[in-house]
Scaffold this motif. Structure first.
Motif, short mmCIF file in Angstrom:
data_model
loop_
_atom_site.label_atom_id
_atom_site.label_comp_id
_atom_site.label_asym_id
_atom_site.label_seq_id
_atom_site.Cartn_x
_atom_site.Cartn_y
_atom_site.Cartn_z
N LEU A 155 -10.21 5.86 2.15
CA LEU A 155 -9.63 4.55 1.89
C LEU A 155 -8.58 4.61 0.79
N THR A 156 -8.86 5.38 -0.26
CA THR A 156 -7.89 5.52 -1.35
C THR A 156 -6.63 6.20 -0.86
N ASP A 157 -6.78 7.25 -0.05
CA ASP A 157 -5.61 7.95 0.46
C ASP A 157 -4.78 7.04 1.38
N GLU A 158 -5.48 6.22 2.16
CA GLU A 158 -4.76 5.33 3.08
C GLU A 158 -3.95 4.29 2.31
N ARG A 159 -4.54 3.74 1.25
CA ARG A 159 -3.80 2.75 0.45
C ARG A 159 -2.65 3.38 -0.28
N SER A 160 -2.85 4.59 -0.77
CA SER A 160 -1.75 5.26 -1.47
C SER A 160 -0.62 5.56 -0.51
N ALA A 161 -0.95 5.96 0.70
CA ALA A 161 0.11 6.26 1.67
C ALA A 161 0.83 5.00 2.11
N ARG A 197 3.81 -2.72 11.38
CA ARG A 197 2.47 -2.13 11.32
C ARG A 197 1.82 -2.52 10.00
N VAL A 198 0.52 -2.47 9.99
CA VAL A 198 -0.24 -2.86 8.80
C VAL A 198 -0.99 -1.63 8.29
N LYS A 199 -0.79 -1.28 7.05
CA LYS A 199 -1.51 -0.21 6.37
C LYS A 199 -2.16 -0.77 5.12
N GLY A 200 -3.49 -0.81 5.20
CA GLY A 200 -4.18 -1.39 4.07
C GLY A 200 -3.93 -2.89 4.01
N ASP A 201 -3.34 -3.34 2.92
CA ASP A 201 -3.04 -4.76 2.73
C ASP A 201 -1.54 -5.05 2.79
N THR A 202 -0.75 -4.17 3.44
CA THR A 202 0.71 -4.29 3.44
C THR A 202 1.24 -4.29 4.87
N TYR A 203 2.12 -5.25 5.13
CA TYR A 203 2.90 -5.26 6.38
C TYR A 203 4.15 -4.42 6.15
N ILE A 204 4.43 -3.49 7.06
CA ILE A 204 5.64 -2.68 6.96
C ILE A 204 6.51 -3.03 8.17
N TYR A 237 -21.09 11.52 2.28
CA TYR A 237 -20.46 10.64 3.26
C TYR A 237 -19.75 9.46 2.59
N LEU A 238 -20.43 8.81 1.64
CA LEU A 238 -19.82 7.67 0.95
C LEU A 238 -18.60 8.11 0.14
N GLN A 239 -18.68 9.26 -0.49
CA GLN A 239 -17.54 9.75 -1.26
C GLN A 239 -16.35 10.06 -0.35
N LYS A 240 -16.64 10.63 0.82
CA LYS A 240 -15.56 10.91 1.76
C LYS A 240 -14.92 9.62 2.26
#
Length: 421
Positions: free
Chosen positions: A298-304, A375-382, A290-293
């Protein structure tokens, strides 16, 4: 008692003459004594005794006449010859001497001593000669059975460790549904059963048996398989019944996930109805997964979020020349970078803002402040447009925090002046 009176009594009772009655009595005596056994007869047995029915004479006095006074009648040709007289001195009585016949029968009964049984040789079938006896391997003469084998030091250490694991404390815990839970892998769980009762051992849902359970005493214990539920979540069951009390053995169960070692004890009345296991290793594996997932999501969301919205070929036209002012005492709402690709604007916030309230973005237009879609994704405003001036606002009134963002090269082509136009 006269013969005539006796003859009348026999005829009235039996419907036969006195001579016939006497002959019947003699035949009855022979039947009581019994014929010689079949196996005592020779290859050419003597012809059977045939009793000839003699009709009563008309004159009773004639029946008592001597046997030699008249010529003896010759037997008919169809009748077999009478066998030779027995070596006994007894003679058949005359029809009129009934008392004499009874005396002779009591004194010299007609019996024959049986001969010993002959040996009987079994007849073998025709194909019996073709069958050869199977050779059975015999135990070597120099074989010595060792009932008390001396263990080596390492073997003794292994036995001691095994006994310590079997006696390790493994306290079961109850559940609301009536099951008794043992911790898998800790000590040796014990299933207590009783005659005329069924003990149930439940395995893990979705687990599959890979073979028949092996029991040390499979004669006095009965184990049958069962299933609860259907599909992939079906729970395998083991239904256990002892044939008597006072038994103590062990059982090994193999599945596609693990191997179970269980001790079986039978008592007169005490028994455990439902027994199951909890699996601490599986719980740890579930939490790790569960923790790995969660970390991967979170990593995939920041990369996207870093590459989302960048137009094809926009990497060559990125613009980084933006001025950022304001909120020097609260760096959590101050962006660390602002850029655009000629189509969209990206405002990258500080990592300190991850667990705080995010500010609101407004655009400074000709007619004042304008709300804009972003919109906000991770730590970025787009932001889905370009702008010359914008601001990040957090709070209201005199406690409001404000950060101004100015594009050094205005979208219209004129050079922007810090603080306004």
């Amino acid at each position: 008692m006269s013969w005539k009176w006796f003859e009348r009594v026999m005829y009235s009772l039996l419907g036969v003459s006195s001579a016939t009655a006497v002959s019947g009595l003699v035949a009855l005596a022979v039947l009581i004594a019994g014929p010689p056994p079949v196996w005592s007869q020779t290859a050419a047995p003597a012809p059977p005794v045939v009793l000839k029915r003699v009709s009563a004479p008309a004159d009773p006095q004639a029946a008592s006449s001597p046997a030699g006074s008249g010529p003896e009648p010759k037997p008919a040709a169809s009748q077999p010859a009478t066998p030779a007289a027995s070596s006994s001195s007894a003679q058949l009585p005359a029809p009129g001497d009934y008392a004499k016949a009874l005396t002779i029968l009591k004194r010299d009964p007609l019996t024959t001593q049986p001969k010993p049984l002959p040996s009987i040789t079994a007849v073998q079938p025709a194909n019996e000669a073709t069958l050869q006896p199977v050779a059975v391997s015999s135990v070597p003469k120099d074989f010595v059975e060792h009932k008390n084998i001396v263990l080596s030091q390492s073997a003794q250490a292994g036995v001691a460790l095994s006994e310590s694991l079997q006696t390790e404390k493994n306290m079961p815990v109850p559940t609301k549904d009536g099951r008794i839970l043992y911790t898998y892998g800790v000590g040796l769980p014990t299933a207590v059963c009783a005659p005329f009762r069924v003990c149930t051992i439940e395995l893990q849902p979705g687990e599959k048996l890979t073979g028949e359970p092996k029991i040390g005493d499979d004669v006095r214990w009965l184990v049958e398989p069962g299933t609860s539920g259907t599909g992939e979540a079906a729970t395998p069951l083991l239904l256990i019944k002892p044939r008597q009390d006072g038994l103590d053995t062990n059982m090994v169960v193999t599945t596609d996930r693990r191997t179970y070692y269980v001790r079986l004890i039978s008592k007169t009345t005490d028994y455990i109805a439902r027994m199951a296991f909890n699996y601490p290793d599986d719980e740890k594996i579930k939490w790790d997964a569960y923790l790995q997932k969660q970390k991967q999501e979170l990593t995939d969301e920041r990369s996207a979020s870093r590459v989302d919205g960048i137009a094809p070929g926009g990497m060559d036209s990125l613009f980084f020349d933006y001025e950022i002012k304001g909120s020097d005492h609260d760096p959590s709402i101050r962006p660390i970078r602002v850029l655009d690709d000629g189509v969209k604007t990206y405002i990258v916030m500080s990592p300190l803002a991850e667990h705080r309230e995010l500010p609101t973005l407004v655009i400074h237009g000709v007619d004042g402040n304008e709300m804009v879609n972003y919109r906000v994704k991770g730590d970025t405003y787009i932001v889905d447009r370009l702008f010359d001036r914008a601001a990040l606002l957090l709070g209201v009134g005199k406690h409001q925090e404000k950060v101004e963002i100015t594009r050094q090269k205005p979208v219209s082509g004129a050079v922007a002046v810090a603080g306004g136009r």
